[in-house]
Design an enzyme around this catalytic site. Structure first.
Site, PDB file in Angstrom:
ATOM      1  N   ASP A  11      32.358 -13.902  98.691  1.00  0.00           N
ATOM      2  CA  ASP A  11      31.665 -13.240  97.596  1.00  0.00           C
ATOM      3  C   ASP A  11      31.637 -11.738  97.874  1.00  0.00           C
ATOM      4  OD1 ASP A  11      30.157 -13.041  95.222  1.00  0.00           O
ATOM      5  OD2 ASP A  11      28.280 -13.126  96.342  1.00  0.00           O
ATOM      6  N   ASP A  13      29.068  -9.013  96.140  1.00  0.00           N
ATOM      7  CA  ASP A  13      27.711  -8.462  96.186  1.00  0.00           C
ATOM      8  C   ASP A  13      26.821  -9.327  97.074  1.00  0.00           C
ATOM      9  OD1 ASP A  13      27.996  -6.218  94.339  1.00  0.00           O
ATOM     10  OD2 ASP A  13      28.302  -7.740  92.812  1.00  0.00           O
TER      11      ASP A  13
END
Length: 257
Positions: A11, A13
C-alpha cells in the site's frame, strides 16, 4: 512453515508516505526491492491521480519508483472492463486517473448508451453528473466503482468519497455497483498478473485490516501489517482474521527482501 517471498505488493498511504512525507525506512525499502530486482507494485485505491502523478509525488518525498510500479484502482478497473467487454464504452465520473486509464484501455467515453457507468473519486462531484449516472443505469448501463472508500482525507477533514456517492446512486436506482478496488481481491489478482507473480510467493504490506490485510488473505498472500498508518496493535484483536505478521514499519521488512 516460512514462505519464501519473491514478489511484493505494498500500500502507499500509511505504509510508504504520510501526508506527503516519506515514512522512515520507506525509501530504503523500495531501493532494496529495485536493487535486488524483486518484482513489486505499489497499490492504491486512489483513482484521482495517474501513475505518473503518483510517481512524481513519491519522488518529491524522496521515494524513487518507476511509473510502471504503481497500480491504482482506476488502472485495475480499466483492466477489468477491458477483459469484460474489450473496446467498450463508459460514462465516467472521476478525474484524470480514471479517464486516462479507460482511454488507454481502449474505451470510448460517452454519455450516449454506454456499456458501463464508472464512478471514481473526484473533489468535484456534481449533482448533474450523478443524475446522468442514475438515468444511464436505469437505462441499462452496468454500474462499476473504482473503490468502496466512503470518505477520503483532506486538510480540513474527511470528504465524501466514491463509496458514499455510490450509495446515493444505489438508493436512486436500486442497483448495487461492482467495486474493483480493495478490499476486493480482484485488485490484488490483477496486480499479480501485471508482474507475473504467484500468490504463494508474494507478500502484501498494508496499514489497514479492513482493506489491505483482508484482501491479501483472500488472495492467498502472506500479509504484513505495519503500524505506521491507521491501525494499532489493539485494533488487530477486534477483527475475526489476523495478518501473517505485524511489524512496526516497512523498515523492519528490508532484511526480508
Amino acid at each position: 512453515m516460512t514462505r519464501t517471498i519473491e514478489s511484493w505488493l505494498t500500500d502507499m498511504d500509511g505504509v510508504l508516505v504520510h501526508e506527503g512525507h516519506a515514512i522512515p525506512g520507506a525509501a530504503e525499502f523500495i531501493k532494496t526491492l529495485r536493487d535486488k530486482e524483486r518484482p513489486f507494485l505499489i497499490l492504491t485505491n486512489n483513482s484521482i491521480f495517474t501513475a505518473r502523478d503518483l510517481r512524481a509525488r513519491l519522488y518529491a518525498s524522496g521515494i524513487d519508483v518507476p511509473e510502471s510500479a504503481i497500480w491504482t484502482s482506476a488502472l485495475a478497473t480499466a483492466q477489468f472492463l477491458s477483459d469484460q467487454i474489450p473496446g467498450g464504452s463508459a460514462y465516467a465520473i472521476g478525474e484524470a486517473g480514471l479517464t486516462t486509464a479507460l482511454y488507454e484501455a481502449g474505451y470510448t467515453l460517452t454519455e450516449s448508451d454506454p456499456d458501463y457507468v464508472v464512478l471514481g473519486e473526484t473533489r468535484t462531484y456534481s449533482f448533474e453528473a450523478i443524475t446522468k449516472a442514475v438515468r444511464l443505469i436505469l437505462g441499462g448501463a452496468r454500474f462499476i466503482c473504482t473503490n468502496p472508500d466512503a470518505t477520503g482525507p483532506s486538510a480540513e477533514g474527511p470528504l465524501p468519497a466514491t463509496g458514499a456517492v455510490a450509495a446515493m446512486i444505489t438508493r436512486a436506482t436500486g442497483r448495487e455497483p461492482y467495486f474493483v478496488g480493495k478490499p476486493n481481491p480482484m485488485m490484488f489478482r490483477s496486480a499479480l498478473n501485471r508482474i507475473d507473480a504467484h500468490s504463494e510467493s508474494t507478500a502484501m504490506v498494508g496499514d489497514r485490516m479492513d482493506t489491505d490485510v483482508v484482501a491479501g488473505i483472500e488472495a492467498g498472500l502472506h500479509t504484513f501489517l505495519v503500524l505506521t498508518g491507521s491501525t494499532t496493535v489493539k485494533d488487530v484483536d477486534r477483527y475475526p482474521f489476523r495478518p501473517s505478521t505485524v511489524v512496526d514499519s516497512v523498515a523492519n521488512l528490508i532484511e526480508r527482501i
